[in-house]
Enzyme design. Structure first.
Site, PDB file in Angstrom:
ATOM      1  N   ASN A   1     -10.403  -0.364   0.599  1.00 43.38           N
ATOM      2  CA  ASN A   1      -8.941  -0.286   0.567  1.00 43.38           C
ATOM      3  C   ASN A   1      -8.444  -0.856  -0.765  1.00 43.38           C
ATOM      4  OD1 ASN A   1      -6.192  -0.697   0.856  1.00 43.38           O
ATOM      5  ND2 ASN A   1      -6.322  -1.507   2.932  1.00 43.38           N
TER       6      ASN A   1
ATOM      7  N   HIS B   1      -2.980   6.993   2.658  1.00 44.46           N
ATOM      8  CA  HIS B   1      -3.523   5.730   2.157  1.00 44.46           C
ATOM      9  C   HIS B   1      -4.874   5.480   2.826  1.00 44.46           C
ATOM     10  CE1 HIS B   1      -4.208   1.649   1.181  1.00 44.46           C
ATOM     11  NE2 HIS B   1      -3.856   1.170   2.364  1.00 44.46           N
TER      12      HIS B   1
ATOM     13  N   CYS C   1       0.808  -1.230   0.000  1.00 45.46           N
ATOM     14  CA  CYS C   1       0.000   0.000   0.000  1.00 45.46           C
ATOM     15  C   CYS C   1       0.838   1.275   0.000  1.00 45.46           C
ATOM     16  CB  CYS C   1      -0.947   0.001   1.184  1.00 45.46           C
ATOM     17  SG  CYS C   1      -1.916  -1.496   1.285  1.00 45.46           S
TER      18      CYS C   1
HETATM   19  N1  COA Z   1     -18.359  -8.382  10.557  1.00 50.90           N
HETATM   20  C1  COA Z   1     -18.717  -8.621  11.834  1.00 50.90           C
HETATM   21  N2  COA Z   1     -17.845  -8.882  12.817  1.00 50.90           N
HETATM   22  C2  COA Z   1     -16.550  -8.905  12.478  1.00 50.90           C
HETATM   23  C3  COA Z   1     -16.095  -8.667  11.175  1.00 50.90           C
HETATM   24  C4  COA Z   1     -17.061  -8.401  10.195  1.00 50.90           C
HETATM   25  N3  COA Z   1     -16.738  -8.148   8.906  1.00 50.90           N
HETATM   26  N4  COA Z   1     -14.755  -8.747  11.157  1.00 50.90           N
HETATM   27  C5  COA Z   1     -14.357  -9.033  12.411  1.00 50.90           C
HETATM   28  N5  COA Z   1     -15.446  -9.129  13.209  1.00 50.90           N
HETATM   29  C6  COA Z   1     -15.493  -9.432  14.632  1.00 50.90           C
HETATM   30  C7  COA Z   1     -14.285 -10.217  15.134  1.00 50.90           C
HETATM   31  O1  COA Z   1     -14.465 -11.589  14.863  1.00 50.90           O
HETATM   32  C8  COA Z   1     -14.321  -9.899  16.590  1.00 50.90           C
HETATM   33  O2  COA Z   1     -15.284 -10.689  17.188  1.00 50.90           O
HETATM   34  P1  COA Z   1     -15.006 -11.335  18.665  1.00 50.90           P
HETATM   35  O3  COA Z   1     -14.852 -10.147  19.574  1.00 50.90           O
HETATM   36  O4  COA Z   1     -16.237 -12.139  18.901  1.00 50.90           O
HETATM   37  O5  COA Z   1     -13.755 -12.139  18.513  1.00 50.90           O
HETATM   38  C9  COA Z   1     -14.813  -8.451  16.635  1.00 50.90           C
HETATM   39  O6  COA Z   1     -15.450  -8.212  15.372  1.00 50.90           O
HETATM   40  C10 COA Z   1     -13.708  -7.433  16.831  1.00 50.90           C
HETATM   41  O7  COA Z   1     -12.662  -7.766  15.954  1.00 50.90           O
HETATM   42  P2  COA Z   1     -11.376  -6.871  15.854  1.00 50.90           P
HETATM   43  O8  COA Z   1     -10.447  -7.482  14.838  1.00 50.90           O
HETATM   44  O9  COA Z   1     -10.862  -6.605  17.206  1.00 50.90           O
HETATM   45  O10 COA Z   1     -12.011  -5.523  15.262  1.00 50.90           O
HETATM   46  P3  COA Z   1     -11.337  -4.126  15.062  1.00 50.90           P
HETATM   47  O11 COA Z   1     -12.139  -3.100  15.744  1.00 50.90           O
HETATM   48  O12 COA Z   1      -9.859  -4.195  15.321  1.00 50.90           O
HETATM   49  O13 COA Z   1     -11.526  -3.892  13.504  1.00 50.90           O
HETATM   50  C11 COA Z   1     -10.345  -4.034  11.428  1.00 50.90           C
HETATM   51  C12 COA Z   1     -10.984  -4.800  12.549  1.00 50.90           C
HETATM   52  C13 COA Z   1      -9.744  -5.040  10.439  1.00 50.90           C
HETATM   53  C14 COA Z   1     -11.414  -3.232  10.711  1.00 50.90           C
HETATM   54  C15 COA Z   1      -9.257  -3.094  11.993  1.00 50.90           C
HETATM   55  O14 COA Z   1      -8.418  -3.792  12.864  1.00 50.90           O
HETATM   56  C16 COA Z   1      -8.425  -2.471  10.923  1.00 50.90           C
HETATM   57  O15 COA Z   1      -8.899  -1.700  10.122  1.00 50.90           O
HETATM   58  N6  COA Z   1      -7.115  -2.756  10.918  1.00 50.90           N
HETATM   59  C17 COA Z   1      -6.204  -2.239   9.941  1.00 50.90           C
HETATM   60  C18 COA Z   1      -6.415  -2.989   8.681  1.00 50.90           C
HETATM   61  C19 COA Z   1      -5.712  -2.380   7.523  1.00 50.90           C
HETATM   62  O16 COA Z   1      -5.638  -1.206   7.421  1.00 50.90           O
HETATM   63  N7  COA Z   1      -5.231  -3.248   6.645  1.00 50.90           N
HETATM   64  C20 COA Z   1      -4.650  -2.875   5.429  1.00 50.90           C
HETATM   65  C21 COA Z   1      -3.266  -2.425   5.601  1.00 50.90           C
HETATM   66  S1  COA Z   1      -2.787  -1.589   4.169  1.00 50.90           S
END
Ligand code: COA
Length: 338
Positions: free
Chosen positions: A295, A265, A118
């Site tokens: 993204n 980004h 990215c």
């Molecule tokens: N729908 C519903 N629930 C979801 C889900 C979805 N699409 N994806 C994850 N969950 C759930 C998880 O299973 C977890 O459930 P649990 O508490 O029962 O285990 C809960 O939501 C929280 O998950 P978590 O991973 O802690 O959520 P978060 O608030 O950290 O958000 C992201 C997840 C991926 C959106 C966030 O971490 C993020 O944006 N990270 C950076 C990703 C990124 O930028 N990647 C590209 C790099 S270039």
């Protein structure tokens, strides 16, 4: 006060982008995984994304390139260098940049692909500005093109809702010295590579050791689809976005007040908000356009730049910081006058 003269002059003379026609809303993911529009919107800011229905990476890239060439009133024969950023090349060889060269008829250009995930566009713009210091080179075409749906696990709810496909291109010339790069900050933290991986599947050589334990894999959890530790990437992103923008401001003797606009980004609205807060900049000076795009990896910054130029959000003479982060892990920021 910002140093008036850019250290590496260049002029962004054309921009363009291509998005697949198919737009997939959050609700459509409910047929694939246990999720909801509400969860996706509130955790990421994404409402829909464009996904390819068969478009190749080179095809999307060439469409974006044609738009950027038209915008710059530039013919394909004038291009000296084609730089392509992608993590999803159509082939191991030939490179996407060579395929786009053939497609455009850019016979004079030499071509190379960059894989910086990215952060790719920041690296490509830095490289373009360095090539442009060679008197033999005056025109560089940068194309970012990503087919993330080809490496997405559509059974994994924590990643499949995040990504989109598309391409964006920027035509850069040396210019008259009034516009260009003031400072660049690039970096990598390879020891954190395992938090964002996708492997390449290859046939096994008949000479490969049967005992794989002799040569352990560095990232044993990697699959051909993206695997991500979302929270770790989130923390990394907020830190490096803010720190790299501060670094380019410091290197160029500029303050926050010299900055007209920040184009980061686009991975998650919450990352953008947290980074803006850490930087102490109001969120209306930070581009956020994730809602209908998702993204798109290295495409997101040049796509945002194209939209901002065409809508008048950024204009000639504006001082802009772009900053990216992603797989590798990598990061980078550049401060330039448009
Ligand atoms: N729908 C519903 N629930 C979801 C889900 C979805 N699409 N994806 C994850 N969950 C759930 C998880 O299973 C977890 O459930 P649990 O508490 O029962 O285990 C809960 O939501 C929280 O998950 P978590 O991973 O802690 O959520 P978060 O608030 O950290 O958000 C992201 C997840 C991926 C959106 C966030 O971490 C993020 O944006 N990270 C950076 C990703 C990124 O930028 N990647 C590209 C790099 S270039």
């Amino acid at each position: 006060m910002i140093n008036k003269e850019p250290i590496r002059p260049l002029s962004i003379d054309g921009t363009g982008h291509y998005l697949p026609q198919l737009e997939v809303g959050n609700d459509e993911f409910r047929q694939l995984v246990d999720t909801s529009d509400e969860w996706i919107r509130t955790r990421t800011g994404i409402r829909s994304r464009h996904l390819a229905e068969g478009e190749a990476v080179w095809y999307m890239g060439a469409q974006a390139a044609r738009a950027a060439l038209a915008d710059a009133c530039c013919t394909a024969e004038e291009i000296d260098v084609i730089l392509v950023t992608t993590v999803t090349p159509d082939y191991v060889t030939p490179s996407v940049s060579c395929v786009i060269q053939a497609e455009l008829g850019a016979r004079r250009a030499f071509c190379l692909d960059l894989n910086v995930a990215c952060s790719g566009f920041v690296y490509a713009l830095d490289l373009a500005s360095r090539y442009l210091q060679d008197p033999a080179i005056s025109t560089v075409l940068i194309v970012a093109a990503e087919l993330l749906s080809s490496i997405t696990d559509f059974t994994d709810r924590s990643t499949c809702v995040l990504f989109g496909d598309g391409a964006a291109a920027v035509l850069v010339r040396r210019g008259d010295g009034t516009s260009g790069i003031h400072a660049v900050e690039l970096g990598a933290e390879g020891e954190k590579g395992e938090v964002l991986t996708a492997s390449i599947e290859r046939p096994t050589s008949p000479f490969a050791a049967a005992d794989r334990g002799r040569f352990p894999l560095r990232f044993s959890a990697a699959r051909p689809t993206l695997q991500m530790a979302g929270r770790e990437v989130f923390r990394f992103a907020v830190t490096v976005l803010a720190d790299s923008v501060q670094a380019v401001l410091a290197k160029s003797g500029a303050g926050m007040e010299d900055l007209d606009y920040v184009i980061p980004h686009q991975a998650n609205d919450r990352i953008l908000e947290a980074a803006a807060k850490r930087l102490g900049i109001s969120s209306d000076r930070v581009y956020a356009g994730l809602d209908t795009i998702g993204n798109t990896s290295s495409v997101s910054i040049p796509l945002a730049l194209d939209r901002c130029r065409r809508s008048g959000r950024v204009r000639r003479g504006d001082t802009i910081a772009i900053c990216g982060f992603g797989g590798g892990l990598t990061y980078g920021a550049a401060l330039f006058t448009l």
